[in-house]
Motif scaffolding. Sequence first.
Motif, PDB file in Angstrom:
ATOM      1  N   PHE A  67      -4.030  -3.153   7.904  1.00  0.00           N
ATOM      2  CA  PHE A  67      -2.731  -2.930   7.257  1.00  0.00           C
ATOM      3  C   PHE A  67      -1.904  -1.963   8.103  1.00  0.00           C
ATOM      4  CE2 PHE A  67      -5.660  -3.685   3.691  1.00  0.00           C
ATOM      5  CZ  PHE A  67      -4.948  -4.568   2.886  1.00  0.00           C
ATOM      6  N   ARG A  68      -0.624  -2.232   8.227  1.00  0.00           N
ATOM      7  CA  ARG A  68       0.286  -1.285   8.855  1.00  0.00           C
ATOM      8  C   ARG A  68       1.571  -1.259   8.035  1.00  0.00           C
ATOM      9  NH1 ARG A  68      -3.822  -0.850  11.105  1.00  0.00           N
ATOM     10  NH2 ARG A  68      -4.296  -0.750  13.325  1.00  0.00           N
ATOM     11  N   SER A  69       2.250  -0.093   8.014  1.00  0.00           N
ATOM     12  CA  SER A  69       3.583  -0.075   7.415  1.00  0.00           C
ATOM     13  C   SER A  69       4.515   0.642   8.378  1.00  0.00           C
ATOM     14  CB  SER A  69       3.560   0.611   6.050  1.00  0.00           C
ATOM     15  OG  SER A  69       3.205   1.959   6.184  1.00  0.00           O
ATOM     16  N   LYS A  70       5.810   0.417   8.170  1.00  0.00           N
ATOM     17  CA  LYS A  70       6.780   0.919   9.152  1.00  0.00           C
ATOM     18  C   LYS A  70       7.361   2.269   8.763  1.00  0.00           C
ATOM     19  CE  LYS A  70       9.143  -2.256  11.533  1.00  0.00           C
ATOM     20  NZ  LYS A  70      10.062  -3.398  11.483  1.00  0.00           N
ATOM     21  N   GLU A  71       7.854   2.374   7.490  1.00  0.00           N
ATOM     22  CA  GLU A  71       8.572   3.610   7.159  1.00  0.00           C
ATOM     23  C   GLU A  71       8.069   4.359   5.936  1.00  0.00           C
ATOM     24  OE1 GLU A  71      12.877   3.557   7.286  1.00  0.00           O
ATOM     25  OE2 GLU A  71      12.785   1.911   8.739  1.00  0.00           O
ATOM     26  N   TRP A  72       7.698   3.663   4.866  1.00  0.00           N
ATOM     27  CA  TRP A  72       7.422   4.418   3.643  1.00  0.00           C
ATOM     28  C   TRP A  72       6.228   3.955   2.826  1.00  0.00           C
ATOM     29  CZ3 TRP A  72       7.543   1.638  -0.887  1.00  0.00           C
ATOM     30  CH2 TRP A  72       8.219   0.418  -0.844  1.00  0.00           C
ATOM     31  N   PHE A  73       5.878   2.677   2.908  1.00  0.00           N
ATOM     32  CA  PHE A  73       4.832   2.154   2.023  1.00  0.00           C
ATOM     33  C   PHE A  73       3.456   2.711   2.425  1.00  0.00           C
ATOM     34  CE2 PHE A  73       1.732  -0.938   0.509  1.00  0.00           C
ATOM     35  CZ  PHE A  73       2.145  -1.128  -0.804  1.00  0.00           C
ATOM     36  N   ASP A  74       2.682   3.196   1.415  1.00  0.00           N
ATOM     37  CA  ASP A  74       1.377   3.795   1.720  1.00  0.00           C
ATOM     38  C   ASP A  74       0.275   2.726   1.692  1.00  0.00           C
ATOM     39  OD1 ASP A  74      -0.948   5.226   1.927  1.00  0.00           O
ATOM     40  OD2 ASP A  74      -0.378   6.773   0.483  1.00  0.00           O
ATOM     41  N   VAL A  75      -0.074   2.206   2.867  1.00  0.00           N
ATOM     42  CA  VAL A  75      -1.093   1.146   2.925  1.00  0.00           C
ATOM     43  C   VAL A  75      -2.509   1.682   2.713  1.00  0.00           C
ATOM     44  CG1 VAL A  75       0.160  -0.598   4.269  1.00  0.00           C
ATOM     45  CG2 VAL A  75      -1.064   1.239   5.474  1.00  0.00           C
ATOM     46  N   SER A  76      -2.701   3.000   2.887  1.00  0.00           N
ATOM     47  CA  SER A  76      -4.060   3.537   2.721  1.00  0.00           C
ATOM     48  C   SER A  76      -4.533   3.380   1.272  1.00  0.00           C
ATOM     49  CB  SER A  76      -4.141   4.992   3.167  1.00  0.00           C
ATOM     50  OG  SER A  76      -3.491   5.836   2.244  1.00  0.00           O
ATOM     51  N   LYS A  77      -3.570   3.409   0.325  1.00  0.00           N
ATOM     52  CA  LYS A  77      -3.946   3.279  -1.089  1.00  0.00           C
ATOM     53  C   LYS A  77      -4.474   1.878  -1.379  1.00  0.00           C
ATOM     54  CE  LYS A  77      -1.198   6.970  -3.054  1.00  0.00           C
ATOM     55  NZ  LYS A  77       0.227   7.247  -3.247  1.00  0.00           N
ATOM     56  N   ILE A  78      -3.816   0.877  -0.815  1.00  0.00           N
ATOM     57  CA  ILE A  78      -4.280  -0.508  -1.014  1.00  0.00           C
ATOM     58  C   ILE A  78      -5.648  -0.689  -0.360  1.00  0.00           C
ATOM     59  CG2 ILE A  78      -3.890  -2.893  -0.295  1.00  0.00           C
ATOM     60  CD1 ILE A  78      -1.236  -2.821  -1.259  1.00  0.00           C
ATOM     61  N   ALA A  79      -5.779  -0.202   0.886  1.00  0.00           N
ATOM     62  CA  ALA A  79      -7.056  -0.346   1.595  1.00  0.00           C
ATOM     63  C   ALA A  79      -8.165   0.367   0.827  1.00  0.00           C
ATOM     64  CB  ALA A  79      -6.935   0.211   3.016  1.00  0.00           C
ATOM     65  N   PHE A  80      -7.853   1.558   0.312  1.00  0.00           N
ATOM     66  CA  PHE A  80      -8.843   2.340  -0.439  1.00  0.00           C
ATOM     67  C   PHE A  80      -9.262   1.605  -1.712  1.00  0.00           C
ATOM     68  CE2 PHE A  80     -10.322   5.954  -3.063  1.00  0.00           C
ATOM     69  CZ  PHE A  80     -11.236   6.499  -2.177  1.00  0.00           C
ATOM     70  N   SER A  81      -8.288   0.992  -2.389  1.00  0.00           N
ATOM     71  CA  SER A  81      -8.601   0.275  -3.637  1.00  0.00           C
ATOM     72  C   SER A  81      -9.485  -0.946  -3.370  1.00  0.00           C
ATOM     73  CB  SER A  81      -7.319  -0.143  -4.365  1.00  0.00           C
ATOM     74  OG  SER A  81      -6.731  -1.262  -3.731  1.00  0.00           O
ATOM     75  N   LEU A  82      -9.485  -1.413  -2.130  1.00  0.00           N
ATOM     76  CA  LEU A  82     -10.327  -2.562  -1.768  1.00  0.00           C
ATOM     77  C   LEU A  82     -11.672  -2.109  -1.179  1.00  0.00           C
ATOM     78  CD1 LEU A  82      -7.517  -4.691  -0.064  1.00  0.00           C
ATOM     79  CD2 LEU A  82      -8.681  -5.286  -2.196  1.00  0.00           C
ATOM     80  N   GLY A  83     -11.875  -0.787  -1.106  1.00  0.00           N
ATOM     81  CA  GLY A  83     -13.142  -0.267  -0.598  1.00  0.00           C
ATOM     82  C   GLY A  83     -13.056   0.288   0.809  1.00  0.00           C
ATOM     83  N   GLY A  84     -11.865   0.253   1.417  1.00  0.00           N
ATOM     84  CA  GLY A  84     -11.692   0.776   2.779  1.00  0.00           C
ATOM     85  C   GLY A  84     -10.950   2.099   2.766  1.00  0.00           C
ATOM     86  N   GLY A  85     -10.140   2.325   3.789  1.00  0.00           N
ATOM     87  CA  GLY A  85      -9.398   3.572   3.849  1.00  0.00           C
ATOM     88  C   GLY A  85      -8.495   3.607   5.055  1.00  0.00           C
ATOM     89  N   GLY A  86      -8.045   4.819   5.405  1.00  0.00           N
ATOM     90  CA  GLY A  86      -7.178   4.956   6.575  1.00  0.00           C
ATOM     91  C   GLY A  86      -6.063   5.956   6.336  1.00  0.00           C
ATOM     92  N   HIS A  87      -4.932   5.681   6.943  1.00  0.00           N
ATOM     93  CA  HIS A  87      -3.765   6.566   6.885  1.00  0.00           C
ATOM     94  C   HIS A  87      -2.624   5.858   6.139  1.00  0.00           C
ATOM     95  CE1 HIS A  87      -5.795   8.879  10.013  1.00  0.00           C
ATOM     96  NE2 HIS A  87      -5.934   7.749  10.686  1.00  0.00           N
ATOM     97  N   PRO A  88      -1.582   6.613   5.729  1.00  0.00           N
ATOM     98  CA  PRO A  88      -0.457   5.954   5.041  1.00  0.00           C
ATOM     99  C   PRO A  88       0.169   4.797   5.841  1.00  0.00           C
ATOM    100  CG  PRO A  88      -0.285   8.337   4.829  1.00  0.00           C
ATOM    101  CD  PRO A  88      -1.440   8.072   5.763  1.00  0.00           C
ATOM    102  N   ARG A  89       0.241   4.934   7.168  1.00  0.00           N
ATOM    103  CA  ARG A  89       0.886   3.884   7.974  1.00  0.00           C
ATOM    104  C   ARG A  89      -0.099   2.943   8.673  1.00  0.00           C
ATOM    105  NH1 ARG A  89       4.754   6.741   6.236  1.00  0.00           N
ATOM    106  NH2 ARG A  89       4.195   5.488   4.478  1.00  0.00           N
ATOM    107  N   ALA A  90      -1.409   3.232   8.578  1.00  0.00           N
ATOM    108  CA  ALA A  90      -2.414   2.362   9.238  1.00  0.00           C
ATOM    109  C   ALA A  90      -3.725   2.475   8.491  1.00  0.00           C
ATOM    110  CB  ALA A  90      -2.614   2.784  10.693  1.00  0.00           C
TER     111      ALA A  90
END
Length: 327
Positions: free
Chosen positions: A276-299
Motif C-alpha cells: 500500500f502507498r498513499s500520496k498526501e493524507w490517507f493512512d494506509v498503515s491502518k488498513i494494513a494493520f487491520s489485515l494483520g500487517g503494518g508499516g507507515h502512514p504512507r507505505a
Amino acid sequence: MVANEFLNIVGTLNEAKKIVVIGHIMPDGDDISSVLSLSLGLKKLGKEILSSIDWKIPGYFHEIDEVKHIRNYDEIDVYGFNPDVIVVVDASSPDRVGRFSEVLKDFKVIVIDHHATNTYFGDINWVDPTFGATAQMVLRINKELQVEYDERLALVNLMGIETDTGFFKYSNADERVFNDAAYLISLGARPDVIARMILENKRLEQFKLLSRMIDNLKLECDGKIAYSFLSKEDYEEFNCTDEDSGGFVSEIRAIKGVEIAIFFYEYVKGEVHISFRSKEWFDVSKIAFSLGGGGHPRAAGVTINGNIEDIIKEVIKLTKATFSAQR
Ligand code: 5GP
Ligand code: MN
Ligand code: MN
C-alpha cells in the motif's frame, strides 16, 4: 530529551560481548543498512557479532560487499553462539523476523524501529516514528557508542536513509534526514553510488513485467485509488522474481490524482503480498494493520494466504469503504 530506552540500549550494548543483529523478512534498503551499520559499528568496538536476516537478500544489494556478512537463518546457530543480547532493527512485530520469532523468547531482546505499528516485542524498545529511517536511529546509537566512521560504514549507513525516504522525496525527508545524510556524506559516503545501484540497475525483463502490471491497472473512486496485480504466471512468463517488481507500487502512486496505490503480487502460489502507498493524507498503515500487517502512514504492507482474485476483491472493497468514509 534523550529517550531512556536509547541510553538503556547504549548501556546494554556497551556491556555485551556477543551480540546477534537481525532484520526483517522481505528486507529493504533501510533494513539491510541498519543491520550492517550496527554490526560494523559494534565490530569496531571489538564485539563478537552475528548478523542475520531470515530471507534472501535481493541481488542488487550484493554490490555492497559488506552484505556478504549477513547470514541466513540456516547458516547460524544462535543457541551455540549464546549471545548476551539480540538486536532487532526495522521490524515492527515478531512475525516480521521469520523463524527468529521463536528464538527471541530465549534471549534478551532490543528493538530499534521507526514503525508506528510497532508492538514493543523486545525487553528494551526504542521506537520512534518521527525518524524517516531506522538507519538514522542506528547512526545515533553508533555515535553515542563512539564508533569511528570510515567511508564504507558511512556509505552503508546512508543507504537506509536514502531508500526509506524514496531518495529524499517522501514526506519523511525532513531537516534531520538531510542533516544526517550530509553528515554521512562528509564522512565519505556517496549518495549517487547507492542511487545507481538501486534505481539504474534494471534488467530488460523487468520493463516487460512492468508493462504487464500497467496492463492490469484499474482505477476506483474517480481515480483516487489505483491498483494492479501480478500473478505467479506473470513472473514466470518474463523470467522474473519478486525482486524485479520492487518499485512498481511507486509507479502506480505516480499517476496524477491518485491518493492510494495498491499492488498485489503472488510470487509464491497462494501467498499474496499487498503493498500500500498513499500520496498526501490517507493512512494506509491502518488498513494494513487491520489485515494483520503494518508499516507507515504512507507505505505499508501485508501478506495474506489465499486466492489472489478473492483477496483483491475484498481488499479493494475495504479500501474504498475506508476511503469514502474519510474523504
Ligand atoms: P512494502 O510494501 O514495500 O512491502 O512495505 C512497505 C512498508 O510496510 C515497510 O515499512 C514494511 O516494513 C511494512 N510491511 C510490509 N509488509 C508487512 C507485513 O507483512 N507486516 C508488517 N508489520 N509490516 C509490513
Ligand atoms: Mn524496512
Ligand atoms: Mn525502515
